[in-house]
Design a protein around this motif. Structure first.
Motif, PDB file in Angstrom:
ATOM      1  N   TYR A 129       0.784  -1.343  -0.090  1.00 37.96           N
ATOM      2  CA  TYR A 129       0.043  -0.002  -0.126  1.00 37.96           C
ATOM      3  C   TYR A 129       0.936   1.283  -0.004  1.00 37.96           C
ATOM      4  O   TYR A 129       0.136   2.417   0.274  1.00 37.96           O
ATOM      5  N   PRO A 181       1.861   3.700  -1.995  1.00 44.26           N
ATOM      6  CA  PRO A 181       1.417   5.344  -2.335  1.00 44.26           C
ATOM      7  C   PRO A 181       0.419   5.553  -1.339  1.00 44.26           C
ATOM      8  O   PRO A 181      -0.063   6.880  -1.618  1.00 44.26           O
ATOM      9  N   GLN A 234       0.879  -1.860 -11.106  1.00 38.24           N
ATOM     10  CA  GLN A 234       1.689  -0.588 -10.812  1.00 38.24           C
ATOM     11  C   GLN A 234       0.672   0.219  -9.760  1.00 38.24           C
ATOM     12  O   GLN A 234      -0.147   0.898 -10.195  1.00 38.24           O
ATOM     13  N   ARG A 235       0.884  -0.073  -8.274  1.00 42.45           N
ATOM     14  CA  ARG A 235      -0.225   0.903  -7.639  1.00 42.45           C
ATOM     15  C   ARG A 235       0.271   2.358  -7.841  1.00 42.45           C
ATOM     16  O   ARG A 235       1.316   2.618  -7.368  1.00 42.45           O
ATOM     17  N   VAL A 236      -0.725   3.130  -7.798  1.00 42.11           N
ATOM     18  CA  VAL A 236      -0.371   4.724  -7.733  1.00 42.11           C
ATOM     19  C   VAL A 236      -1.577   5.295  -7.112  1.00 42.11           C
ATOM     20  O   VAL A 236      -2.679   4.897  -7.288  1.00 42.11           O
ATOM     21  N   ASN A 237      -1.364   6.287  -6.525  1.00 37.02           N
ATOM     22  CA  ASN A 237      -2.261   7.200  -5.861  1.00 37.02           C
ATOM     23  C   ASN A 237      -2.461   8.376  -6.723  1.00 37.02           C
ATOM     24  O   ASN A 237      -1.483   9.389  -6.438  1.00 37.02           O
ATOM     25  N   ARG A 238      -3.431   8.468  -7.423  1.00 31.79           N
ATOM     26  CA  ARG A 238      -3.690   9.635  -8.624  1.00 31.79           C
ATOM     27  C   ARG A 238      -5.103   9.712  -8.827  1.00 31.79           C
ATOM     28  O   ARG A 238      -5.575   8.796  -8.598  1.00 31.79           O
TER      29      ARG A 238
END
Length: 275
Positions: free
Chosen positions: A32, A34, A189-193
């Motif tokens: 987790y 990001p 590809q986990r991203v916070n976006r």
């Protein structure tokens, strides 16, 4: 927090997660990354190790008005919507992330529409030319295919559960950490976006590309067929429907018939004015 716990924020809701050991917490911290947070928690989740969970037992879920109890494969748990607490257990450390995913995604499904400004939907979130596209639909209509076809053409924010937020002046597409269990590891590809949302596309297979605009009623009904679990609790049904109606009033919603080729991206550029 202690060395066996972590805090993360997803779609504006913050979760304090307690795990059985520092090793479990380290695995979840990597997963987790990001979404790690220093915000004050809204929810507490306790992850437990229960080796005796029988993976072969039939899955089940039981709702009462404010709590849900469930068991699916090697994961079991209880989610208390009133106390804002959840307990989730799994028989093996390798499933800790899946157990926490299941708890948080269910909480978001219930909490976001109750707040009146967002929905969690099963689907793929992509960004092309700065615009967000939400690709949703019933199982088997091509969400996974769309994610694979995005390589070199669009950024994939997530391929399992996305969030659409109506909280600001413009609807926005938000990523989550929830990727499909069958997604190849190299694709995750986990991203916070987030990105401004251009359209909601309800996928269907078809011989040619075609965007069919849906009326508000048609769009809500189509969403409902893919998100039935969101309205299984009476207290959540009216909130979900009201938020869905607000969503389709602000976001162009289409039934998108497509062929599984990368030609879908230039088609969407022209049809939706993305370029």
């Amino acid at each position: 927090m202690t060395n066996n716990s972590l805090v993360l924020t997803v779609a504006g809701i913050t979760f304090a997660v307690t795990t059985p050991s520092a090793d479990w917490a380290a695995d979840l911290t990597d997963r987790y990354g990001p979404f790690l947070s220093t915000a004050r928690p809204d929810w507490c989740i306790e992850l437990r190790h229960e080796p005796d969970i029988d993976a072969a037992a039939p899955p089940w879920v039981v709702h009462d008005e404010q709590a849900t109890r469930f068991r699916v494969g090697v994961i079991a748990g209880t989610i208390d919507l009133t106390g804002r607490r959840a307990e989730v257990a799994t028989s093996a450390p390798g499933y800790g992330g899946s157990a926490v995913d299941r708890a948080i995604s269910f909480i978001l499904m219930q909490e976001l529409p109750r707040a009146g400004h967002a929905l969690l939907l099963h689907g793929v979130a992509t960004v092309r030319h700065g615009w967000g596209l939400a690709h949703s639909g019933r199982s088997g209509v091509g969400k996974t295919t769309t994610a694979k076809l995005a390589a070199g053409h669009a950024d994939v924010l997530v391929d399992e559960n996305l969030v659409i937020s109506l909280a600001g002046p413009q609807p926005r597409l938000l990523s989550t950490p929830f990727w499909g269990g069958s997604t190849p590891p190299e694709m995750i590809q986990r991203v916070n976006r987030q990105a401004p949302l251009r359209a909601l596309l309800l996928l269907e297979h078809g011989p040619e590309f075609d965007l069919e605009p849906l009326s508000r009623g048609e769009a809500v009904l189509a969403l409902l067929t893919t998100e039935k679990v969101a309205v299984e609790r009476v207290s959540s049904a009216s909130a979900w429907l009201a938020t869905a109606e607000a969503l389709v009033a602000q976001v162009p919603t289409y039934r998108f018939f497509f062929r599984p080729t990368a030609e879908l991206w230039p088609y969407l550029d022209e049809a939706l004015g993305l370029g």
